[in-house]
Structure formats: structure tokens, C-alpha cells
Design a protein around this motif. Structure first.
Motif, short mmCIF file in Angstrom:
data_model
loop_
_atom_site.label_atom_id
_atom_site.label_comp_id
_atom_site.label_asym_id
_atom_site.label_seq_id
_atom_site.Cartn_x
_atom_site.Cartn_y
_atom_site.Cartn_z
N GLY A 106 0.87 -1.38 0.02
CA GLY A 106 -0.07 0.11 0.08
C GLY A 106 0.97 1.22 -0.06
N LEU A 107 0.66 2.05 -0.95
CA LEU A 107 1.45 3.30 -1.11
C LEU A 107 0.99 4.49 -0.21
CD1 LEU A 107 4.13 3.76 -2.62
CD2 LEU A 107 2.55 5.06 -4.31
N ALA A 108 1.67 4.81 0.82
CA ALA A 108 1.26 5.67 1.96
C ALA A 108 1.45 7.05 1.50
CB ALA A 108 1.63 5.34 3.28
N GLY A 202 4.59 13.69 0.46
CA GLY A 202 5.43 12.50 -0.09
C GLY A 202 4.71 11.30 -0.12
N TYR A 203 5.20 10.41 -0.66
CA TYR A 203 4.68 9.06 -0.66
C TYR A 203 5.64 7.95 -0.56
CZ TYR A 203 5.88 9.24 -5.73
OH TYR A 203 6.93 9.38 -6.89
N VAL A 204 5.43 6.74 0.33
CA VAL A 204 6.42 5.82 0.63
C VAL A 204 5.46 4.56 0.94
CG1 VAL A 204 7.82 7.34 1.76
CG2 VAL A 204 6.13 6.24 3.24
N GLY A 205 6.21 3.36 0.69
CA GLY A 205 5.55 2.16 0.78
C GLY A 205 5.49 2.03 2.39
N LEU A 206 4.44 0.80 2.64
CA LEU A 206 4.14 0.81 3.98
C LEU A 206 5.27 0.15 4.86
CD1 LEU A 206 0.74 -1.61 3.83
CD2 LEU A 206 1.11 0.71 4.25
#
Length: 282
Positions: A106-108, A202-206
Motif C-alpha cells: 500500500g503506497l502511503a 510525499g509517498y512511501v511504501g508501507l
């Protein structure tokens, strides 16, 4: 003379023993930075019981991994995105192409903990990254400019986010990240900038979520409830920003390569997937 005979005998036995030892096989796994810690953990667990197979894992981005696979420089490409048509054609030209989903991510979407904005729709997220919304007050936040962060162009996360959010799943095919977007060389660098900059998004992986950044709930549309990213919400398919994680292999899936892939897909391998806060395939 007797000593010489004994020495020759011992030497011969030693050589026979060395000859009987099975040769060590090395598998190279390279690609997605999102998956590099996952890949390393899988390799470490696998090698505990498969001492004659060494698995070497490196990052560099999904694009780098796919390029290495096409050029025959790696056994497995780890990728957080699907192959592009031209990549698929070039890989398939080398032999049978295996596309294996080994987990889900899930991309957070994350901001600084001091940011009062708690949720965004996918449409608002696209507007931010296209530069159509430039100030947090337009979203109920502080009167402050939005600092847009993204992974760099070698990252599969960059590609997934562009297609899924910036281009709204293909509805805005010509749309691109705003030119002011700060392209970060790694997920770790992106995370550090969010934790430092009160105006950043920004966006990061779980697997990269930590208490020093704030996760934003995502709404599929205006009428939907906001959902936070978690293993449970991805498995339930209620979180709108989720994606499969791939192994790509070219050629026959046999020997050490098959042994490793079978381990990753096994219950034990999938326990490793879950332990790093990614989502197992079952």
C-alpha cells in the motif's frame, strides 16, 4: 617412507572431500528500492536452510532491475510496477518471461506531523502533484506553500504514482509531475525530507512508515470514507493506493532459481513478507 605414504593418503582424502562438496550457486536479485529490504530479509531467511545457494540482493530502482534482467545481468528483477510493453517484448525475446506476484504494497501518502490536513481524495492528490493546488490552505491546512516530493524516475513507485494519481489512471495521459517537484534519490531520502520539512508531502511504501511522519487518509472520491494504509486495509481492498510487487524471471524456472521462488511463495516466505509490513499474497 611410511610418513610419505601417510601424507599422500591424507592429501588424497582431503581432495576427495573437497570434490564431494556441492558447488555453491549464486542468485542475483536486483531492482525496486521499495522491495530491497524485503528482498534482503527473504534471502537471509532462505539461506538459513539452503546453505549451498547464495542470494545477493541490491536496489537501484525497478527500472534498473528490469534493464539488468533484459541484459542478462541478474537472475531476478524485483519490481514495484508492471513491465512496460517495450520492456516486456525485449525480456520475452530472451526466453520465457515469468511474472510472479510475491506480495502487495500500500503506497502511503505522508506529511510532516505538524500539518493539520488529515485526509485527501485521490483527485486532490493529483491536483497537488500536477501543481494545480499550490497552498495548504486550499485543502484546509496552513497558509503555506506545498512542497511536493517524489521518488526519482528510476523508481517503480514514481511510475505507479504518475499513472495512478498524476494521470488519474490514464484519464489524463499527458499529465506530468509539476516541474517544482523535488525528485528524491531514495525512499529513505524522501522520508527524511518529510520528517524535516513542515510543508512537504510525499509517498512511501508501507514498510517505510515511522512515527516521525504523519500518514494521510485517502478517499477514493468525495463520497468515500478516508482509509489509512495498513496490511488489513490493503488485504480488504479498501485502501485506494495499493499495488502488486513482482519478481520477473527470464528462462526456465528450474534448479536454485525455482527453489528460491518456491520459498518466497511458501507460507514461510510470506511470513517474511508480512513481518516487513508488506501484504502477503494469501
Amino acid at each position: 617412507m611410511k610418513k610419505i605414504v601417510m601424507l599422500v593418503l591424507v592429501t588424497a582424502l582431503a581432495l576427495v572431500a573437497i570434490g564431494c562438496q556441492p558447488q555453491k550457486t549464486t542468485l542475483d536479485v536486483t531492482g525496486s528500492d521499495t522491495m530491497v529490504n524485503l528482498g534482503a530479509a527473504l534471502a537471509e531467511e532462505f539461506m538459513k536452510t539452503n546453505r549451498n545457494i547464495e542470494v545477493a540482493v541490491s536496489g537501484g530502482g525497478s527500472g534498473a532491475g528490469v534493464a539488468a534482467l533484459i541484459e542478462g545481468r541478474t537472475n531476478i528483477a524485483q519490481s514495484s510496477r508492471d513491465l512496460r510493453p517495450e520492456e516486456r517484448a525485449r525480456a520475452a525475446a530472451r526466453g520465457t518471461l515469468h511474472e510472479i506476484i510475491v506480495g502487495w504494497d500500500g503506497l502511503a501518502v505522508a506529511v510532516h506531523p505538524s500539518n493539520p490536513v488529515n485526509e485527501l481524495t485521490l483527485a486532490q492528490l493529483g491536483q497537488i502533484y500536477r501543481g494545480e493546488v499550490r497552498n495548504w490552505k486550499e485543502l484546509g491546512g496552513n497558509d503555506a506553500p506545498i512542497v511536493i516530493l517524489s521518488r526519482d524516475t528510476t523508481s517503480g513507485t514514481f511510475v505507479f504514482f504518475r499513472e495512478f494519481v498524476v494521470q488519474e489512471r490514464g484519464q489524463k495521459r499527458d499529465a506530468e509531475y509539476h516541474p517544482d517537484t523535488m525528485m528524491m534519490p531514495s525512499t529513505e531520502a524522501l522520508y527524511q525530507e518529510i520528517a524535516r520539512n513542515p510543508n512537504a508531502i510525499g509517498y512511501v511504501g508501507l514498510g517505510f512508515l515511522r512515527p516521525t511522519i504523519k500518514t494521510v487518509g485517502i478517499k477514493a472520491d468525495d463520497a468515500s470514507a478516508a482509509v489509512l494504509p495498513s496490511v488489513e486495509s490493503v488485504l480488504a481492498k479498501t485502501y485506494p493506493l495499493a499495488r502488486p510487487l513482482y519478481f520477473f524471471v527470464v528462462g526456465e524456472l528450474t534448479g536454485a532459481l525455482k527453489t528460491y521462488v518456491d520459498f518466497v511463495l511458501s507460507d514461510k516466505g510470506q511470513q517474511v513478507v508480512r513481518s516487513l509490513e508488506f501484504v502477503p499474497i494469501r
